[in-house]
Design a protein around this motif. Structure first.
Motif, PDB file in Angstrom:
ATOM      1  N   ALA A 182      21.743   6.736  68.135  1.00 38.54           N
ATOM      2  CA  ALA A 182      21.963   5.307  68.370  1.00 38.54           C
ATOM      3  C   ALA A 182      21.260   4.836  69.640  1.00 38.54           C
ATOM      4  O   ALA A 182      20.780   3.701  69.726  1.00 38.54           O
ATOM      5  N   GLU A 183      21.209   5.717  70.642  1.00 40.10           N
ATOM      6  CA  GLU A 183      20.591   5.364  71.922  1.00 40.10           C
ATOM      7  C   GLU A 183      19.105   5.732  71.964  1.00 40.10           C
ATOM      8  O   GLU A 183      18.535   6.006  73.031  1.00 40.10           O
ATOM      9  N   GLN A 184      18.476   5.741  70.815  1.00 39.75           N
ATOM     10  CA  GLN A 184      17.098   6.205  70.692  1.00 39.75           C
ATOM     11  C   GLN A 184      16.149   5.556  71.712  1.00 39.75           C
ATOM     12  O   GLN A 184      15.275   6.217  72.265  1.00 39.75           O
ATOM     13  N   ASP A 185      16.311   4.281  71.971  1.00 37.28           N
ATOM     14  CA  ASP A 185      15.377   3.559  72.836  1.00 37.28           C
ATOM     15  C   ASP A 185      15.770   3.564  74.311  1.00 37.28           C
ATOM     16  O   ASP A 185      15.044   3.041  75.156  1.00 37.28           O
ATOM     17  N   ASP A 186      16.932   4.144  74.620  1.00 32.35           N
ATOM     18  CA  ASP A 186      17.401   4.173  76.006  1.00 32.35           C
ATOM     19  C   ASP A 186      17.091   5.542  76.610  1.00 32.35           C
ATOM     20  O   ASP A 186      17.849   6.492  76.466  1.00 32.35           O
ATOM     21  N   GLU A 187      15.977   5.637  77.305  1.00 30.01           N
ATOM     22  CA  GLU A 187      15.560   6.913  77.879  1.00 30.01           C
ATOM     23  C   GLU A 187      15.946   7.038  79.350  1.00 30.01           C
ATOM     24  O   GLU A 187      15.621   8.042  79.991  1.00 30.01           O
ATOM     25  N   GLY A 188      16.585   6.014  79.873  1.00 32.32           N
ATOM     26  CA  GLY A 188      16.876   6.045  81.297  1.00 32.32           C
ATOM     27  C   GLY A 188      15.586   5.862  82.087  1.00 32.32           C
ATOM     28  O   GLY A 188      14.661   5.201  81.645  1.00 32.32           O
ATOM     29  N   ARG A 189      15.520   6.463  83.244  1.00 31.53           N
ATOM     30  CA  ARG A 189      14.317   6.365  84.064  1.00 31.53           C
ATOM     31  C   ARG A 189      13.372   7.504  83.700  1.00 31.53           C
ATOM     32  O   ARG A 189      13.673   8.680  83.943  1.00 31.53           O
ATOM     33  N   ARG A 190      12.243   7.182  83.111  1.00 32.53           N
ATOM     34  CA  ARG A 190      11.289   8.206  82.681  1.00 32.53           C
ATOM     35  C   ARG A 190      10.557   8.794  83.885  1.00 32.53           C
ATOM     36  O   ARG A 190      10.264   8.105  84.851  1.00 32.53           O
ATOM     37  N   MET A 191      10.268  10.074  83.796  1.00 27.05           N
ATOM     38  CA  MET A 191       9.528  10.759  84.859  1.00 27.05           C
ATOM     39  C   MET A 191       8.231  11.302  84.277  1.00 27.05           C
ATOM     40  O   MET A 191       8.214  11.825  83.163  1.00 27.05           O
ATOM     41  N   ASP A 192       7.150  11.165  85.003  1.00 22.10           N
ATOM     42  CA  ASP A 192       5.850  11.692  84.586  1.00 22.10           C
ATOM     43  C   ASP A 192       5.419  12.724  85.623  1.00 22.10           C
ATOM     44  O   ASP A 192       4.985  12.377  86.729  1.00 22.10           O
ATOM     45  N   SER A 193       5.554  13.991  85.283  1.00 23.18           N
ATOM     46  CA  SER A 193       5.238  15.065  86.230  1.00 23.18           C
ATOM     47  C   SER A 193       3.771  15.055  86.625  1.00 23.18           C
ATOM     48  O   SER A 193       3.425  15.425  87.763  1.00 23.18           O
TER      49      SER A 193
END
Length: 314
Positions: free
Chosen positions: A294-305
């Motif tokens: 259900a929360e598919q689009d809620d990724e929180g704060r994305r991190m890009d290493s």
């Protein structure tokens, strides 16, 4: 470079069985084919001819000879998918020969079905190196090629849908194969987010068992197999249909060969049976789980290493 007006298909793991037939069938459908695997031979000395396609006598060299005798165009490139340098050389040689890669099929695979206790560490490591690591390396090596040609290509991965029953009795094998399916899912998201609308990656898996080197044993009932050779092979037909389908219909999908062909209107599957008149048993579930939440689009704060590393002083 050999000039070609045909699209170019690189088939990794094409020395025998299903991979061999996919290479031949793509050639019959107008592709210039690069046949890649570990085993090579002097095809001019093959005896008998043609060799048993599920035997060690079938090599990338004999597959190229078969394609050329059918009027197609092909080249053999030896590769060890456990070695990233070898994989990179394969991709570079393909581009050196034909200038591009329009279709990439990763069919290489190591198999061992047993409990964890009965799976030696060396066997586990072999499967992980050939299966998920080999796939990752092949795609990573090909990405610069796809970029140069305007992000227009199709990737086909031989890996399964993700569902719990698949893990039973073959955990070590499933770890690698499911990892390949996760790569399909994740790479598809990368393509979408980065606006690469001409790229699609799709996984394919058999709904019923297909004749191959893995089924050449006394435990196999040939009436439960679909053919991988000669005319009307379900795997090749499904892959060709995937390559021709619109990107948004196949990108990131984990498909079964039979079920995908049904979507294209195929209803008669008797032509694919190895033993005429038999009805091979379906080995895959009729319905597979939906992996979304259900929360598919809620990724929180994305991190890009990768970005973090560029900004680091370390």
């Amino acid at each position: 470079m050999m000039a070609t007006t045909q699209q170019v298909a690189l088939i990794v793991g094409a020395s025998r069985g299903i991979g061999r037939q996919v290479a031949i069938d793509l050639s019959k459908n107008g592709y210039t084919v690069v046949v890649a695997a570990k085993t090579v031979s002097d095809a001019s000395k093959a005896n008998p001819w043609p060799p048993n396609p599920n035997s060690q006598q079938s090599t990338i060299s004999t597959v190229v000879r078969e394609i050329e005798e059918l009027g197609g165009r092909a080249a053999a490139i030896q590769v060890d998918t456990r070695d990233f340098t070898s994989v990179t050389n394969m991709v570079n040689q393909t581009v050196s020969l034909f200038g591009r890669i329009d279709v990439l099929v990763y069919n290489s695979g190591a198999i061992w079905w047993a409990s964890v206790a009965n799976t030696p560490m060396k066997r586990f490591q072999l499967m992980q190196r050939v299966n998920p690591e080999g796939l990752y390396g092949t795609i990573h090596a090909a990405l610069p090629v796809f970029e140069r040609q305007g992000w227009q290509a199709r990737i086909i991965v031989v890996s399964p849908p993700i569902y719990s029953r698949f893990f039973r009795g073959k955990t070590a094998y499933a770890m690698g194969k499911v990892g390949m399916s996760i790569l399909t899912k994740g790479m598809a998201v990368d393509f979408e987010r980065e606006g690469k609308t001409g790229m699609a990656i799709t996984s394919i898996w058999p709904a019923a068992a297909i004749e191959s080197a893995a089924t050449q044993n006394p435990q196999t009932d040939r009436r439960e197999l679909r053919k991988a050779l000669i005319q009307k092979t379900i795997y090749s037909d499904a892959i060709l249909a995937m390559i021709r389908a619109p990107v948004d219909q196949v990108n990131g999908q984990l498909e079964l060969d039979e079920d995908f062909l049904r979507k294209t209107g195929v209803t008669d599957f008797s032509k694919y049976s190895l033993v005429p008149g038999s009805e091979p048993r379906r080995i895959m579930p009729a319905e597979l789980p939906d992996l979304t939440v259900a929360e598919q689009d809620d990724e929180g704060r994305r991190m890009d290493s990768a970005k973090l590393k560029k900004g680091s002083k370390i």
